[in-house]
Design a protein around this motif. Sequence first.
Motif, short mmCIF file in Angstrom:
data_model
loop_
_atom_site.label_atom_id
_atom_site.label_comp_id
_atom_site.label_asym_id
_atom_site.label_seq_id
_atom_site.Cartn_x
_atom_site.Cartn_y
_atom_site.Cartn_z
N GLN A 460 6.69 82.49 -69.82
CA GLN A 460 5.57 81.56 -69.85
C GLN A 460 4.28 82.32 -70.10
N PRO A 461 3.27 81.66 -70.66
CA PRO A 461 1.97 82.31 -70.81
C PRO A 461 1.26 82.40 -69.47
N ALA A 469 4.05 82.11 -59.15
CA ALA A 469 5.23 82.52 -58.38
C ALA A 469 6.39 82.56 -59.36
N ILE A 470 6.83 83.75 -59.69
CA ILE A 470 7.88 83.94 -60.70
C ILE A 470 9.15 84.42 -60.00
N PRO A 491 -0.69 97.01 -64.04
CA PRO A 491 -1.46 96.60 -62.86
C PRO A 491 -2.84 96.07 -63.20
N SER A 492 -3.30 96.31 -64.42
CA SER A 492 -4.60 95.74 -64.81
C SER A 492 -4.47 94.31 -65.30
N ALA A 493 -3.21 93.83 -65.46
CA ALA A 493 -2.98 92.47 -65.96
C ALA A 493 -2.67 91.50 -64.84
N ILE A 494 -2.03 91.97 -63.77
CA ILE A 494 -1.71 91.10 -62.63
C ILE A 494 -1.95 91.86 -61.34
N ASN A 495 -2.16 91.10 -60.28
CA ASN A 495 -2.30 91.66 -58.93
C ASN A 495 -1.24 90.99 -58.06
N LEU A 552 4.33 86.52 -69.92
CA LEU A 552 5.20 87.12 -68.92
C LEU A 552 6.17 88.13 -69.53
N SER A 553 6.77 87.77 -70.67
CA SER A 553 7.79 88.64 -71.28
C SER A 553 7.22 89.95 -71.78
#
Length: 680
Positions: A460-461, A469-470, A491-495, A552-553
């Motif tokens: 998913q985008p 929540a994946i 780590p700069s894209a998600i926390n 996500l991918s």
Amino acid sequence: MENFLQHSKQTNGKRALLFCILFFLLIAPVLSSAHEWDLMGPTFDNCNTVSACNTTGQCDAIVDLVPIINSDCLPANGLAIDYKIDLDDDNSDDLLGYSDNQGSTYPFPNPNGLPVTAFSASSPTATASYPVGTHRIYWNATDDCGNTTSCDYTFIVEDCEVPVPYCEIGVSIVPLDSGQIITVFASDFDLGSTDNCVANGQLGFSFSTDPNDISVDVSCADHNQVQNYTIYVWDDAGNFSTCIVSLMVDCPNVLADIVAKNERGEAIGGFSIEVTGANGQSQVFPAAPSGLNYNFLNLLDSVVSIPGPYDIRPVKDINPVNGVSTFDLVLLARHILGIEPLNSPYRMIAADVNRSSTITVFDLVQLRQLILFQITDFTNNDSWRFIPEEYDFNGNPTNPFAGPIPDSYTIDSFSLAENLCFIGVKVGDLNGTAVLSGLTSEVIEDRQMGQPLRLQAEDQPLVAGQDYAITFSAQELEQALGLQLALRFDPSAINIDRVVPAALPDLNLHNFNLDRLDQGELLASWSTAHSASIDGESVFTLHFRALKDTHLSSLFTLSTESLSAEAYSELSSGQVSTHPVELHFSPPPPAPTTAFELMANRPNPFRQQTLISFTLPEAGAATLQVFDALGRLVYQREDTFAAGYNEFWLQRGDLGAAGLYYYQLNMAELQAKQRMVLVD
């Protein structure tokens, strides 16, 4: 006279003009209707050599042989076309073909009963799979005017695949007498190397890029020195691959060695020697320069100040994670619960991680902490232990902890002619996969790898500022016993806020290392003693906030730098099998469609299984057929499918050998085709 000549010229000119008029009015249309005025004949635009490479592990390859033919007399689909193929270009025809506009029977003599292929005159082709070699094709094209043009050229199938080397592992020891010289051949190290085109036993072996460099001479001048050689494995096409082998000369007339090996008899190197004298004074000598056996010659001049007798003890305390994986946790847990007891005293010593002379859950906890890099060393143990080879565990090898386990020999002097042999045990390595020589951290494993486990999440985008929540679930694994992986991300894209383990047996937060999240890595190691089906089950859920717009991918990958991604299952025999882990992102459900479409399979090429997906304009019966490169039907599935998107997995066992396959979807009058490649 002059007037006469002038009159004659005028008369002849008038006659010529009259003849031209009659020709164009009466004769030319007749000739034109019969095409008899066309004297050029068809022409070939691409009469040039064609090359192809075999890339599927076979000794053949698909070669595109499609002529481009022009004709002033007829359109291309009106030409009569045929070909002859001379395999190996040895002036002997082997295959024939002709265009179907010549009738249903091949019109030319075929006394040898050669294979004949028909093709459409509108799309002439001889494209097929051909063996490695240089071949020649002869084309003929004839138009309605009777004009025939020929074209011939070579087509080459190159063997582009290198042999697969399989050489001796560990150090090969050659016993020699003093003054003796023997010749060692490169082929002596072969354990069954293979090639796609060359039969077993027909490969070439050399010590260099010169195929004729096939042997070396060794003598006692090389005593106790490990010599590393690169072995070149050659096929008939000049392709080669390499493997590294080690050779050591052992001469019994030279002073004794301190020898270490594992319980399988494979030499261990990189150990130091601790010498303790009668007065308790000790001295440690670094690892032997050769990397393997330690010779007493290296000690004679260094211990003269230490009074004997002497205790000789090998020491090696480096790289504790060498040979350690979640596979060992599975074996350790099954031993503790009595499901599959460890079957040798040395494996039990390896399982006693905290050196308590017992095997308990505390050993399991410490070993998992080491795997997850929560600790960097064993708290009460060296990474290697060495036991004198002659020690018999007081006659009770099923209980090695019944008495003190010795770790040294006692000698009176160093002028020995008999080796001191130790059995080395890599602590924590219960399945014997540790590297034995040198200081490298590389692990060489020889385990049968089963069908991959797919760790899957729905793609998913991701939008910056939003929370997600994946859930990652396991696919294609029954009777699971364990799983380990290192999930890498930016780590700069998600926390990542938290990790929630799924309800699998014995799975909790202790199975994860969350200390590396700020470095973009999540480590997981899960094991259970009793197998459980996790096919389709959730493994863990990541709760995180997106810090930038991404997908996500494109965010997550599996890293092998920290942990190899692998899973474990219980076979019907009770043994443990290892499976690679692959990360998959399933596409979101497709939008409704009324199109009839057969999509490209994925993955392609594939080894174990591939996903076939298609859309139907309406619900109904459809048939999927799979053909090999020769057009033979090898698989068929007939079923009733829903309107819109459909998919199913095609397994390796549904097909034959590795190679090129074509698959076709039929529904009423609708038909679609795709192609795929199965590899070993």
